[in-house]
Enzyme design. Structure first.
Site, mmCIF file in Angstrom:
data_model
loop_
_atom_site.group_PDB
_atom_site.id
_atom_site.type_symbol
_atom_site.label_atom_id
_atom_site.label_comp_id
_atom_site.label_asym_id
_atom_site.label_seq_id
_atom_site.Cartn_x
_atom_site.Cartn_y
_atom_site.Cartn_z
ATOM 1 N N ARG A 145 8.498 6.714 -15.697
ATOM 2 C CA ARG A 145 7.321 5.863 -15.550
ATOM 3 C C ARG A 145 7.624 4.415 -15.918
ATOM 4 O O ARG A 145 7.081 3.474 -15.373
ATOM 5 C CB ARG A 145 6.215 6.379 -16.473
ATOM 6 C CG ARG A 145 4.901 5.699 -16.249
ATOM 7 C CD ARG A 145 4.371 5.088 -17.512
ATOM 8 N NE ARG A 145 2.916 5.051 -17.459
ATOM 9 C CZ ARG A 145 2.214 3.976 -17.147
ATOM 10 N NH1 ARG A 145 2.818 2.865 -16.845
ATOM 11 N NH2 ARG A 145 0.907 4.025 -17.142
ATOM 12 N N TYR A 148 8.940 0.891 -13.691
ATOM 13 C CA TYR A 148 8.090 -0.179 -13.166
ATOM 14 C C TYR A 148 8.015 -1.333 -14.165
ATOM 15 O O TYR A 148 8.315 -2.478 -13.841
ATOM 16 C CB TYR A 148 6.686 0.385 -12.909
ATOM 17 C CG TYR A 148 5.638 -0.639 -12.554
ATOM 18 C CD1 TYR A 148 5.625 -1.245 -11.311
ATOM 19 C CD2 TYR A 148 4.646 -0.988 -13.472
ATOM 20 C CE1 TYR A 148 4.642 -2.183 -10.986
ATOM 21 C CE2 TYR A 148 3.671 -1.920 -13.154
ATOM 22 C CZ TYR A 148 3.672 -2.512 -11.903
ATOM 23 O OH TYR A 148 2.709 -3.436 -11.594
ATOM 24 N N ASN A 177 -5.471 -4.881 -15.486
ATOM 25 C CA ASN A 177 -6.378 -3.983 -14.769
ATOM 26 C C ASN A 177 -7.484 -4.705 -14.001
ATOM 27 O O ASN A 177 -8.664 -4.605 -14.347
ATOM 28 C CB ASN A 177 -6.960 -2.928 -15.732
ATOM 29 C CG ASN A 177 -5.878 -1.981 -16.235
ATOM 30 O OD1 ASN A 177 -5.067 -2.361 -17.076
ATOM 31 N ND2 ASN A 177 -5.818 -0.791 -15.698
ATOM 32 N N ARG A 196 -5.465 4.418 -8.945
ATOM 33 C CA ARG A 196 -5.726 4.139 -10.354
ATOM 34 C C ARG A 196 -7.118 4.605 -10.768
ATOM 35 O O ARG A 196 -7.897 5.050 -9.933
ATOM 36 C CB ARG A 196 -5.475 2.667 -10.644
ATOM 37 C CG ARG A 196 -3.979 2.444 -10.814
ATOM 38 C CD ARG A 196 -3.592 1.018 -10.678
ATOM 39 N NE ARG A 196 -3.755 0.605 -9.306
ATOM 40 C CZ ARG A 196 -3.493 -0.622 -8.884
ATOM 41 N NH1 ARG A 196 -3.057 -1.519 -9.720
ATOM 42 N NH2 ARG A 196 -3.656 -0.930 -7.618
ATOM 43 N N ALA A 199 -10.561 4.064 -8.982
ATOM 44 C CA ALA A 199 -10.673 4.707 -7.665
ATOM 45 C C ALA A 199 -10.821 6.222 -7.805
ATOM 46 O O ALA A 199 -11.556 6.858 -7.041
ATOM 47 C CB ALA A 199 -9.465 4.355 -6.810
ATOM 48 N N ARG A 221 -8.289 0.536 -22.041
ATOM 49 C CA ARG A 221 -7.933 -0.527 -21.102
ATOM 50 C C ARG A 221 -9.052 -1.552 -21.123
ATOM 51 O O ARG A 221 -10.202 -1.235 -21.436
ATOM 52 C CB ARG A 221 -7.810 0.012 -19.658
ATOM 53 C CG ARG A 221 -6.688 1.011 -19.405
ATOM 54 C CD ARG A 221 -5.318 0.360 -19.486
ATOM 55 N NE ARG A 221 -4.258 1.289 -19.076
ATOM 56 C CZ ARG A 221 -3.672 2.187 -19.877
ATOM 57 N NH1 ARG A 221 -4.039 2.290 -21.154
ATOM 58 N NH2 ARG A 221 -2.715 2.976 -19.408
ATOM 59 N N ASP A 296 2.234 7.087 -21.247
ATOM 60 C CA ASP A 296 1.094 6.190 -21.108
ATOM 61 C C ASP A 296 1.178 5.052 -22.110
ATOM 62 O O ASP A 296 1.975 5.069 -23.050
ATOM 63 C CB ASP A 296 -0.195 6.998 -21.346
ATOM 64 C CG ASP A 296 -1.392 6.406 -20.624
ATOM 65 O OD1 ASP A 296 -1.298 5.266 -20.149
ATOM 66 O OD2 ASP A 296 -2.406 7.105 -20.542
#
Ligand code: UDP
Length: 339
Positions: A145, A148, A177, A196, A199, A221, A296
């Site tokens: 992960r 990126y 975000n 994400r 959505a 977030r 995460d």
């Protein structure tokens, strides 16, 4: 100013063009492999070119030579893609972006590079994340992960190093975000690891499917209205102080846990539509939702004082941010594909 926006057909690019064409600001040439999100957006100051920049380096070189500022938006930006296709992520998000930076240097063009708030990585900090002081902490290499975030981090570091040497004038931004109309794509009920979180939850509201809370949903977030993000762009592009600097674009006032976001979106949906949502909230592990290799970020709080010092302020609150995004998706044309 003549802007070349590479990756103009995505969420950030399409909203930026809408914002700039409505105000008649700048001359814009935009390039992408798809213009679906640009439907209904036009203006005398905007030209769209349908082409794959990765397959047409001569075209990229020519377009860069003809503009004043290159706005680089190309990237895969969904965690599900980092986990499933890490090499595609690094090929596009790192190598292609380096190529664009090199062309900017060759032609002496300013580069406006979109990076990510994910470069801050795993929280090892109390307090908000600051562009110039906060350490960037990545997870293990075996958790793909992070390819990126580390690719974007290395891209930033290389551009900065060229800036130090006087090879390039750049501005790097780290989005926190962004949310709004044209965000990601909707999915069928019970889809795992697709777009994400907004959505996914929006799709659940429309289909009546479950809302999945990854690893319990206690991670936090903050969300930024896309129009505040576009306004931040204009603040930065017009300001010489932004040259060779990195900026967070975020809205700390919207900070929420993902679990609270689920119930917040349900209540907002009910207010807007008059229909009471009955979505089940289901806890699921990150690996089950996204696949093996997922990790995460617990919290991603932005320090926005550097951008505020240039006169920018996020003026759209949490309610406006999510109601605009929800209302856009209620249009049957937008969600027809999932029903
Ligand atoms: N998430 C979730 N349910 C979903 C989609 C995402 O709980 O249906 C979580 C995800 O694990 C992460 C947060 O929501 O902790 C935000 O995920 P997103 O993909 O929107 O963006 P990120 O900030 O992680 O890039």
């Amino acid at each position: 100013m003549k802007l070349l926006i590479i990756g103009v057909g995505g969420f950030i690019g399409s909203n930026l063009v809408k914002y700039l064409t409505e105000r008649g600001e700048h001359e814009i040439v935009g390039i992408d492999i798809t213009d679906d999100k640009l439907r209904g957006i036009s203006g005398p100051n905007f030209t769209y070119i349908d082409a794959d920049i990765t397959a047409a380096p001569e075209l990229a070189d020519k377009l860069i030579s003809e503009c004043d500022v290159v706005v680089d938006l190309i990237a895969y930006a969904n965690p599900s893609i980092y986990v499933k296709s890490p090499l595609d992520v690094v090929r596009l998000n790192f190598f292609e972006n380096i190529r664009i930076a090199e062309m900017c240097m060759k032609h002496g063009k300013r580069l406006f590079q979109y990076s990510t708030s994910e470069v801050y990585g795993k929280s090892g900090h109390t307090g908000a994340y600051n562009e110039d002081h906060t350490d960037l902490i990545m997870g293990p290499s075996t958790k793909q992960r992070w390819i990126y975030a580390s690719g974007k981090q290395y891209l930033e570091r290389i551009i900065h190093a060229h800036g130090l040497r006087g090879d390039i004038e750049y501005t790097i931004v780290r989005p926190f975000n962004f949310v709004g109309p044209r965000f990601d794509y909707l999915v069928q009920a019970e889809t795992l690891g697709g777009p994400r979180v907004f959505a996914h939850f929006m799709s659940a509201l429309i289909t009546g499917g479950p809302m999945y809370l990854v690893d319990g949903g206690n991670q936090r977030r903050s969300f930024t209205h896309i129009d505040d993000a576009s306004a931040a762009f204009t603040t930065l592009i017009d300001n010489p102080a932004a040259i060779n600097q990195i900026y967070n674009i975020g809205n700390p006032e919207t900070d929420t846990s993902i679990r609270d976001l689920a119930t917040y979106m349900m209540s907002l949906y009910e207010e807007i539509t008059g229909v009471e949502p009955r979505n089940e909230l289901i806890e699921i592990s990150g690996e089950e939702f996204y696949g093996k290799g997922y990790e995460d970020m617990d919290r991603v709080p932005p320090d926005i004082s550097k951008l505020q010092a240039l006169g920018w302020q996020p003026i759209r609150d949490k309610r406006k941010t999510f109601s605009d995004a929800i209302e856009y998706n209620l249009d049957p044309e937008v969600h027809a594909s999932i029903l």
